[in-house]
Write an enzyme that holds these catalytic residues in place. Structure first.
Site, PDB file in Angstrom:
ATOM      1  N   ASN A   1     -13.379  -8.438 -13.309  1.00 24.61           N
ATOM      2  CA  ASN A   1     -11.488  -9.266 -13.800  1.00 24.61           C
ATOM      3  C   ASN A   1     -10.366  -8.644 -12.908  1.00 24.61           C
ATOM      4  O   ASN A   1     -10.595  -8.473 -12.143  1.00 24.61           O
ATOM      5  CB  ASN A   1     -11.782  -7.937 -15.108  1.00 24.61           C
ATOM      6  CG  ASN A   1     -11.730  -6.236 -15.311  1.00 24.61           C
ATOM      7  OD1 ASN A   1     -12.029  -6.343 -13.765  1.00 24.61           O
ATOM      8  ND2 ASN A   1     -11.145  -6.208 -15.595  1.00 24.61           N
TER       9      ASN A   1
ATOM     10  N   GLU B   1      -6.605  -8.751 -13.623  1.00 24.71           N
ATOM     11  CA  GLU B   1      -5.386  -8.882 -14.424  1.00 24.71           C
ATOM     12  C   GLU B   1      -4.462  -8.975 -13.768  1.00 24.71           C
ATOM     13  O   GLU B   1      -4.187  -9.053 -12.783  1.00 24.71           O
ATOM     14  CB  GLU B   1      -5.158  -7.180 -15.284  1.00 24.71           C
ATOM     15  CG  GLU B   1      -6.568  -6.433 -15.403  1.00 24.71           C
ATOM     16  CD  GLU B   1      -6.007  -5.091 -16.326  1.00 24.71           C
ATOM     17  OE1 GLU B   1      -5.678  -4.541 -15.513  1.00 24.71           O
ATOM     18  OE2 GLU B   1      -7.296  -5.113 -17.019  1.00 24.71           O
TER      19      GLU B   1
ATOM     20  N   CYS C   1     -11.686 -12.106 -17.723  1.00 25.63           N
ATOM     21  CA  CYS C   1     -12.529 -10.681 -18.079  1.00 25.63           C
ATOM     22  C   CYS C   1     -13.174 -11.378 -16.766  1.00 25.63           C
ATOM     23  O   CYS C   1     -13.262 -12.733 -16.027  1.00 25.63           O
ATOM     24  CB  CYS C   1     -13.062 -11.191 -19.176  1.00 25.63           C
ATOM     25  SG  CYS C   1     -12.639 -10.681 -20.603  1.00 25.63           S
TER      26      CYS C   1
ATOM     27  N   GLU D   1     -17.095 -11.678 -16.601  1.00 24.77           N
ATOM     28  CA  GLU D   1     -17.901 -12.783 -17.047  1.00 24.77           C
ATOM     29  C   GLU D   1     -17.476 -14.126 -16.552  1.00 24.77           C
ATOM     30  O   GLU D   1     -18.062 -14.987 -16.728  1.00 24.77           O
ATOM     31  CB  GLU D   1     -18.340 -12.162 -18.739  1.00 24.77           C
ATOM     32  CG  GLU D   1     -18.889 -11.003 -18.596  1.00 24.77           C
ATOM     33  CD  GLU D   1     -17.671  -9.655 -18.928  1.00 24.77           C
ATOM     34  OE1 GLU D   1     -16.636  -9.903 -18.931  1.00 24.77           O
ATOM     35  OE2 GLU D   1     -18.099  -9.305 -20.302  1.00 24.77           O
TER      36      GLU D   1
ATOM     37  N   CYS E   1     -17.019  -9.536 -24.234  1.00 22.42           N
ATOM     38  CA  CYS E   1     -16.234  -9.834 -24.920  1.00 22.42           C
ATOM     39  C   CYS E   1     -16.049 -10.889 -25.974  1.00 22.42           C
ATOM     40  O   CYS E   1     -17.532 -12.022 -25.232  1.00 22.42           O
ATOM     41  CB  CYS E   1     -15.076  -9.633 -24.980  1.00 22.42           C
ATOM     42  SG  CYS E   1     -14.324 -11.068 -24.190  1.00 22.42           S
TER      43      CYS E   1
ATOM     44  N   CYS F   1     -16.053 -14.267 -24.041  1.00 22.58           N
ATOM     45  CA  CYS F   1     -16.761 -14.128 -22.842  1.00 22.58           C
ATOM     46  C   CYS F   1     -17.840 -14.913 -23.387  1.00 22.58           C
ATOM     47  O   CYS F   1     -19.200 -15.670 -22.839  1.00 22.58           O
ATOM     48  CB  CYS F   1     -16.794 -13.410 -22.231  1.00 22.58           C
ATOM     49  SG  CYS F   1     -15.374 -12.924 -20.879  1.00 22.58           S
TER      50      CYS F   1
HETATM   51  N1  THU Z   1     -12.798  -6.778 -19.285  1.00 21.31           N
HETATM   52  C1  THU Z   1     -14.487  -7.824 -19.247  1.00 21.31           C
HETATM   53  O1  THU Z   1     -13.640  -8.094 -18.028  1.00 21.31           O
HETATM   54  N2  THU Z   1     -15.179  -7.996 -19.431  1.00 21.31           N
HETATM   55  C2  THU Z   1     -14.825  -7.883 -20.736  1.00 21.31           C
HETATM   56  O2  THU Z   1     -15.910  -8.485 -21.670  1.00 21.31           O
HETATM   57  C3  THU Z   1     -14.279  -7.084 -21.702  1.00 21.31           C
HETATM   58  C4  THU Z   1     -13.086  -6.798 -20.487  1.00 21.31           C
HETATM   59  C5  THU Z   1     -12.138  -6.709 -19.376  1.00 21.31           C
HETATM   60  C6  THU Z   1     -10.504  -7.050 -19.663  1.00 21.31           C
HETATM   61  C7  THU Z   1      -9.450  -6.653 -18.692  1.00 21.31           C
HETATM   62  O3  THU Z   1      -9.062  -6.677 -17.754  1.00 21.31           O
HETATM   63  C8  THU Z   1     -10.081  -4.990 -18.948  1.00 21.31           C
HETATM   64  O4  THU Z   1     -11.559  -5.773 -19.540  1.00 21.31           O
HETATM   65  C9  THU Z   1      -9.739  -3.982 -20.405  1.00 21.31           C
HETATM   66  O5  THU Z   1      -9.537  -4.814 -21.487  1.00 21.31           O
END
Ligand code: THU
Length: 150
Positions: free
Chosen positions: A51, A53, A62, A64, A99, A102
């Protein structure tokens, strides 16, 4: 990695380890929730993603989707499996499910009844489900008339 005839027969430990090894690259200074994914494509190759940000929060992505887009951008076509690890402060304490967005992106590049999602705490402690189990009655490329999707 030993590849058998069965789609379920692949080296889960190697896929999970690839995700664990790359977790340090997660860029999550805002949520502090670090995630790493390793996707195994039909070619047998593994691609990783974390991920990433952003100060403008919605611009983040994310792990994935980063892994999948990386694979597609390298010429890959179909997903066989994905391993996901993560947790607050980069500590893997629980299984990390993908999520909804994804799950939908995975749907584009696989047969949902066969693709495996592996949610891992370690190389020996993991849960797995088909994408169909995680995203039933999904909307896929087949629903769009005249699509050139594979
Ligand atoms: N996140 C992911 O990378 N994958 C997921 O399937 C769930 C959430 C990340 C997004 C964000 O940077 C952090 O987790 C908190 O939501």
């Amino acid at each position: 990695m030993t590849m058998g005839k069965n789609r379920l027969d692949f080296d889960r430990k190697a896929l999970i380890q690839a995700a664990i090894d790359n977790l340090d690259h997660s860029y999550a200074p805002y949520s502090k929730f670090h995630v790493s994914a390793a996707v195994l494509m039909d070619s047998g190759r593994i691609y990783t993603g974390v991920n990433v940000e952003n100060a403008s929060y919605p611009a983040g992505i994310c792990a994935e989707r980063n892994a999948i887009f990386h694979a597609i951008g390298c010429g890959e076509k179909r997903i066989k499996a994905i391993a996901i690890v993560g947790g607050a402060n980069g500590e893997i304490r629980d299984y990390c499910p993908p999520c909804g967005i994804c799950r939908q992106v995975m749907r584009e590049f696989c047969d949902p009844s066969e693709m495996l999602v592996i949610m891992a705490k370690s190389v020996t402690d993991y849960k797995e489900a088909t994408l169909e189990e995680l995203l039933p009655d999904s909307f896929g490329p087949n629903m769009v008339p005249g699509t050139s999707a594979v």
